[in-house]
Design an enzyme around this catalytic site. Sequence first.
Site, mmCIF file in Angstrom:
data_model
loop_
_atom_site.group_PDB
_atom_site.id
_atom_site.type_symbol
_atom_site.label_atom_id
_atom_site.label_comp_id
_atom_site.label_asym_id
_atom_site.label_seq_id
_atom_site.Cartn_x
_atom_site.Cartn_y
_atom_site.Cartn_z
ATOM 1 N N ASP A 128 30.777 42.692 46.795
ATOM 2 C CA ASP A 128 31.760 42.414 47.853
ATOM 3 C C ASP A 128 31.763 40.901 48.091
ATOM 4 O O ASP A 128 30.782 40.346 48.618
ATOM 5 C CB ASP A 128 31.323 43.186 49.119
ATOM 6 C CG ASP A 128 32.344 43.084 50.240
ATOM 7 O OD1 ASP A 128 33.101 42.100 50.262
ATOM 8 O OD2 ASP A 128 32.351 43.987 51.105
ATOM 9 N N HIS A 129 32.859 40.275 47.715
ATOM 10 C CA HIS A 129 32.893 38.807 47.763
ATOM 11 C C HIS A 129 32.926 38.274 49.201
ATOM 12 O O HIS A 129 32.773 37.074 49.424
ATOM 13 C CB HIS A 129 34.108 38.307 46.984
ATOM 14 C CG HIS A 129 33.925 36.931 46.418
ATOM 15 N ND1 HIS A 129 32.837 36.141 46.698
ATOM 16 C CD2 HIS A 129 34.687 36.203 45.575
ATOM 17 C CE1 HIS A 129 32.940 34.992 46.070
ATOM 18 N NE2 HIS A 129 34.058 34.998 45.381
ATOM 19 N N ARG A 130 33.116 39.160 50.185
ATOM 20 C CA ARG A 130 33.100 38.682 51.570
ATOM 21 C C ARG A 130 31.698 38.290 51.999
ATOM 22 O O ARG A 130 31.516 37.467 52.902
ATOM 23 C CB ARG A 130 33.628 39.770 52.519
ATOM 24 C CG ARG A 130 35.091 40.072 52.324
ATOM 25 C CD ARG A 130 35.508 41.259 53.136
ATOM 26 N NE ARG A 130 34.787 42.470 52.760
ATOM 27 C CZ ARG A 130 34.956 43.655 53.326
ATOM 28 N NH1 ARG A 130 35.821 43.784 54.317
ATOM 29 N NH2 ARG A 130 34.283 44.713 52.919
ATOM 30 N N PRO A 146 37.131 43.085 48.574
ATOM 31 C CA PRO A 146 37.435 42.162 47.474
ATOM 32 C C PRO A 146 36.316 42.223 46.425
ATOM 33 O O PRO A 146 35.264 41.616 46.587
ATOM 34 C CB PRO A 146 37.512 40.794 48.153
ATOM 35 C CG PRO A 146 36.805 40.950 49.446
ATOM 36 C CD PRO A 146 36.743 42.393 49.813
ATOM 37 N N ILE A 164 28.878 38.252 49.413
ATOM 38 C CA ILE A 164 28.083 37.733 48.296
ATOM 39 C C ILE A 164 28.922 36.715 47.513
ATOM 40 O O ILE A 164 30.052 37.007 47.115
ATOM 41 C CB ILE A 164 27.627 38.885 47.374
ATOM 42 C CG1 ILE A 164 26.682 39.821 48.155
ATOM 43 C CG2 ILE A 164 26.956 38.354 46.123
ATOM 44 C CD1 ILE A 164 26.504 41.166 47.551
#
Length: 420
Positions: A390-392, A214, A394
């Site tokens: 990577d929104h998982r 993501p 950060i």
Amino acid sequence: MASTKILVPDMGDFKDVEIIEVLVKEGQQIKKNDSLITLESDKSSVEVPSTHEGVIEKINIKVGDKVNKGDLILSLNAESATEKKKEVVSEQKKVEKTEIKEIKTQKPKEIIPIAPTSQSGSKSASPKVRKFAREVGANIKNISGSQRAGRVTEEDIKKHIKDKLTSDTVKKETQKKYKDEYDHAEFGKVEVKDIPRVKRLSGPQLVRSWTEIPHVTQHDEIDITEMEIFRKSLRDVFTGEKIAITPLAFITRAVVNALKTYPNFNSSIDTESNKITYKKYFHIGFAVDTPHGLMVPKIRNVETMGIKKISDELRKVSKLCRELKIDKKEFFGGSMTISSLGGIGGNFFTPIINPPEVAILGVGKAFDKISRIDGKFIIRKMLPISLSYDHRIIDGAEAARFCVHLGQSLGEDFAFKLAV
Ligand code: CAO
């Protein structure tokens, strides 16, 4: 006609094991190793395979029965299968001898222990999970179990179906696109060439990153006016000649500073084991544009280097890439990547993360901007940056702080902030 009895095999210490599934019918023709019944103990379940081929005459058990070693599962006409084959060759041949023999499971080869995986390759799973697999039309044999010794869970089945749907959808979409398109040649003269090797190799990696991670991209402008004045003033102390160092060397140093403060950006995640690996080294990757395609070599231990050394390394490594002399290992083991289009042009873009890294910094071409400072309009040199993460792992707030940190390192106190 020979009748063969198939018995419950030796199951070690297990007694009164329940039959949870009967997988065959009377009159059915079966082959050796075809699964006959599924047994379930409190520890595991397992399918019992046939030791012979033939046509099932009579089934002596039913679902819910509790069985032990030696109990009769079914009797098999072992020769009718052979006869059928023989009839095809010649109807003249007759089988004269009728023999009834009891087939005992051979040890140790044909022992079917109540263990996670049987010798026939059947999968271990609870009755509830097997029922769920049947309901959703999944073949449990094709699913890899995440539990100890490969035991399959309901989550494994869901994941299997999700993965399959995704890959089928991607496949269908790709096929659809090509199927629906007209031939390019119908619109004019064309030339068809092979996709270069580097692009062929990097393509699937890019698709995987883009579809699995993501991505969020944070755009920002950094005031590098003072840094640029300094950079352009650099002269060799002995010869007085201009020292050509591009902004990228400064930006690289600033990225290392930010990585030290925000270690999440210098990490890799493993979603299977739910672990984060924090790297204690600072190996920065660079997107290098080559005639063969994009390459991303690393410069190792950047935290030990001054601006000049980083600049020299950049030049050296990108030359090796363009001449295809770079060692393959140099494309791996990075902290974070910088993709600079500053030497070409453009401002903001969306760089694609280079897994297993979790962030990438895109750099555009610095431009003049009229800014109002202390009530006065003055021209400042602004550097456009685009940070994909990577929104998982950060969060947006952390990414914004990372950008602010970069701005401080490259801002008016840059010389102090970038000192090694
Ligand atoms: N703003 C303004 N000018 C910049 C700049 C920036 N952000 N970055 C570089 N420049 C200038 C340099 O100072 C240099 O100017 P001079 O010729 O006057 O010295 C000129 O642009 C050319 O720089 P460069 O591109 O040769 O060198 P670099 O250190 O900036 O970059 C490298 C090196 C290897 C990253 C670069 O050559 C390259 O391959 N870039 C393309 C990367 C890429 O394709 N990214 C996209 C990936 S996604 O498809």
